[in-house]
Design an enzyme around this catalytic site. Structure first.
Site, PDB file in Angstrom:
ATOM      1  N   GLN A   1      47.594  22.422  89.168  1.00 27.48           N
ATOM      2  CA  GLN A   1      46.663  22.438  88.027  1.00 27.48           C
ATOM      3  C   GLN A   1      46.404  23.858  87.539  1.00 27.48           C
ATOM      4  O   GLN A   1      46.121  24.089  86.368  1.00 27.48           O
ATOM      5  CB  GLN A   1      45.348  21.785  88.480  1.00 27.48           C
ATOM      6  CG  GLN A   1      44.432  21.321  87.382  1.00 27.48           C
ATOM      7  CD  GLN A   1      43.124  20.812  87.970  1.00 27.48           C
ATOM      8  OE1 GLN A   1      42.058  21.351  87.723  1.00 27.48           O
ATOM      9  NE2 GLN A   1      43.204  19.782  88.783  1.00 27.48           N
TER      10      GLN A   1
ATOM     11  N   LEU B   1      40.369  14.189  83.868  1.00 26.65           N
ATOM     12  CA  LEU B   1      41.289  14.759  82.892  1.00 26.65           C
ATOM     13  C   LEU B   1      40.556  15.714  81.952  1.00 26.65           C
ATOM     14  O   LEU B   1      41.110  16.738  81.527  1.00 26.65           O
ATOM     15  CB  LEU B   1      41.971  13.645  82.094  1.00 26.65           C
ATOM     16  CG  LEU B   1      43.081  14.069  81.131  1.00 26.65           C
ATOM     17  CD1 LEU B   1      44.175  14.841  81.859  1.00 26.65           C
ATOM     18  CD2 LEU B   1      43.669  12.859  80.417  1.00 26.65           C
ATOM     19  N   ALA B   2      39.313  15.393  81.640  1.00 25.79           N
ATOM     20  CA  ALA B   2      38.509  16.266  80.777  1.00 25.79           C
ATOM     21  C   ALA B   2      38.452  17.672  81.356  1.00 25.79           C
ATOM     22  O   ALA B   2      38.613  18.667  80.645  1.00 25.79           O
ATOM     23  CB  ALA B   2      37.098  15.696  80.623  1.00 25.79           C
ATOM     24  N   ASP B   3      38.229  17.771  82.675  1.00 28.03           N
ATOM     25  CA  ASP B   3      38.221  19.063  83.363  1.00 28.03           C
ATOM     26  C   ASP B   3      39.535  19.812  83.176  1.00 28.03           C
ATOM     27  O   ASP B   3      39.558  21.011  82.930  1.00 28.03           O
ATOM     28  CB  ASP B   3      38.037  18.833  84.870  1.00 28.03           C
ATOM     29  CG  ASP B   3      36.615  19.080  85.314  1.00 28.03           C
ATOM     30  OD1 ASP B   3      35.780  19.402  84.463  1.00 28.03           O
ATOM     31  OD2 ASP B   3      36.347  18.942  86.507  1.00 28.03           O
TER      32      ASP B   3
ATOM     33  N   HIS C   1      30.786  19.172  86.742  1.00 29.80           N
ATOM     34  CA  HIS C   1      32.100  19.830  86.812  1.00 29.80           C
ATOM     35  C   HIS C   1      32.536  20.290  85.430  1.00 29.80           C
ATOM     36  O   HIS C   1      32.965  21.432  85.243  1.00 29.80           O
ATOM     37  CB  HIS C   1      33.115  18.818  87.352  1.00 29.80           C
ATOM     38  CG  HIS C   1      33.842  19.292  88.562  1.00 29.80           C
ATOM     39  ND1 HIS C   1      35.121  19.797  88.505  1.00 29.80           N
ATOM     40  CD2 HIS C   1      33.482  19.345  89.857  1.00 29.80           C
ATOM     41  CE1 HIS C   1      35.515  20.124  89.725  1.00 29.80           C
ATOM     42  NE2 HIS C   1      34.535  19.855  90.566  1.00 29.80           N
TER      43      HIS C   1
END
Length: 341
Positions: free
Chosen positions: A102, A278-280, A303
């Site tokens: 990531q 997924l937003a993160d 988060h």
């Protein structure tokens, strides 16, 4: 030398601050000083997976790093020029490969470089996305944002021994700003892999989960595969994709309860554009995009709030959060950073 100081204990104060900060330091070529790293966690400071990510980024960006050791709560990261590399790394534990990727993927792709990486560690572990989530959910989102990578799973790795292995290829990319609105599809893919657990137990559990989904009018496609690993374990991914949305939820098998510890509500009741994990993951590339990235989401997590704040502090991007009747709209105005063109 001037450092941009970042409080690693801000907000939820976890690993996401570390990942976003060092990734953006590499991309924007800013020197950063992270303080109070995971200060309020049960085991504070850098953990093996954080250290592996930092070490790889140090090689990729020819960075000078001070404080890169297990347990360190203070880190200085001074990036140099990013280059294309071929690497082989080992986390040394069941530390999450997915969380390391990531960090690496946006840095290499946005910096217009290539990376060929073979990495060993944990592919499916607690408190992190599964490798299948990375392969089927994150990859789709990143592709729409102009970030291209390929992933080959060589071996699964569960806690505590790990021993998983993944091959990653990252390609030079051109960022796009995108929009995720509402889920329209009722087609769902369910992928389950397991090792050293009775196939009858797994199939019974998958049938239970399938019924919950079909009772909510989802059409479910199922894929179950026995994939040998050093430890016993099982991983589950449920996801749906259409032109407006990408929503996934993953889970590990709990040997005590003989079931997947899955929050169905997060998937079934989420008719928005993306899921909370997924937003993160799209905040960093969205902050550097050419225009506004917008997405609808069910809930604003601590988060996400933390990641938006830290990312805006480093890039100078602007963002806004608006309350809707059934969720929230998040807008991130990319800075189209000239140093990464």
């Amino acid at each position: 030398m001037e450092f941009l100081k970042i409080n690693g204990g801000y907000g939820e104060g976890g690993g996401q601050i570390i990942r976003s900060a060092v990734a953006l330091a590499c991309i924007t070529k800013q020197s950063i000083h992270l303080e109070n790293i995971r200060k309020n966690r049960k085991v504070p400071g850098l953990r093996p997976q954080h250290l592996t990510a930092i070490t790889i980024l140090q090689k990729i960006s020819n960075a000078k790093v001070i404080g890169a050791e297990i347990g360190s709560t203070d880190l200085k990261f001074i990036p140099g020029n990013t280059e294309s590399l071929e690497l082989s790394e080992d986390v040394g534990t069941a530390g999450s490969i997915a969380l390391i990727l990531q960090v690496l993927i946006p840095v290499v792709a946005i910096s217009q470089k290539k990376l060929s990486l073979t990495i060993k560690g944990g592919t499916d572990v607690l408190w992190s996305p599964s490798i299948d989530y990375t392969q089927y959910v994150l990859k789709e989102a990143y592709s729409r944002m102009g970030i291209e990578f390929s992933l080959e799973l060589i071996k699964r790795g569960y806690y505590p021994k790990g021993g998983g292995e993944v091959k990653l290829q990252v390609y030079p990319s051109h960022l796009k700003s995108i929009s995720f609105s509402k889920r329209k599809t009722n087609n769902v893919k369910l992928i389950c892999t397991f090792s050293k657990i009775s196939v009858e137990i797994i199939e019974k559990e998958i049938e239970r989960i399938k019924k919950k989904l079909t009772d909510e009018s989802f059409n479910v496609e199922i894929e179950i595969e026995n994939q040998e690993a050093l430890d016993s374990g099982a991983s589950l991914l449920i996801y749906s994709i259409d032109e407006n949305s990408i929503i996934g939820v993953d889970s590990l098998f709990d040997r005590k309860t003989q079931s997947f510890d899955l929050n169905f509500e997060k998937f079934i009741k989420n008719s928005q554009g993306i899921d909370e994990n997924l937003a993160d993951m799209i905040v960093v590339p969205a902050s550097l995009g050419p225009e506004k990235t917008t997405f609808l989401i069910k809930d604003i997590t601590k988060h996400l709030e933390t990641n938006l704040f830290v990312t805006s502090k480093i890039t100078g991007c602007k963002y806004g959060i608006g309350k809707l009747a059934d969720g929230f709209e998040v807008i991130i105005e990319g800075i189209s950073n000239s140093s990464v063109k």
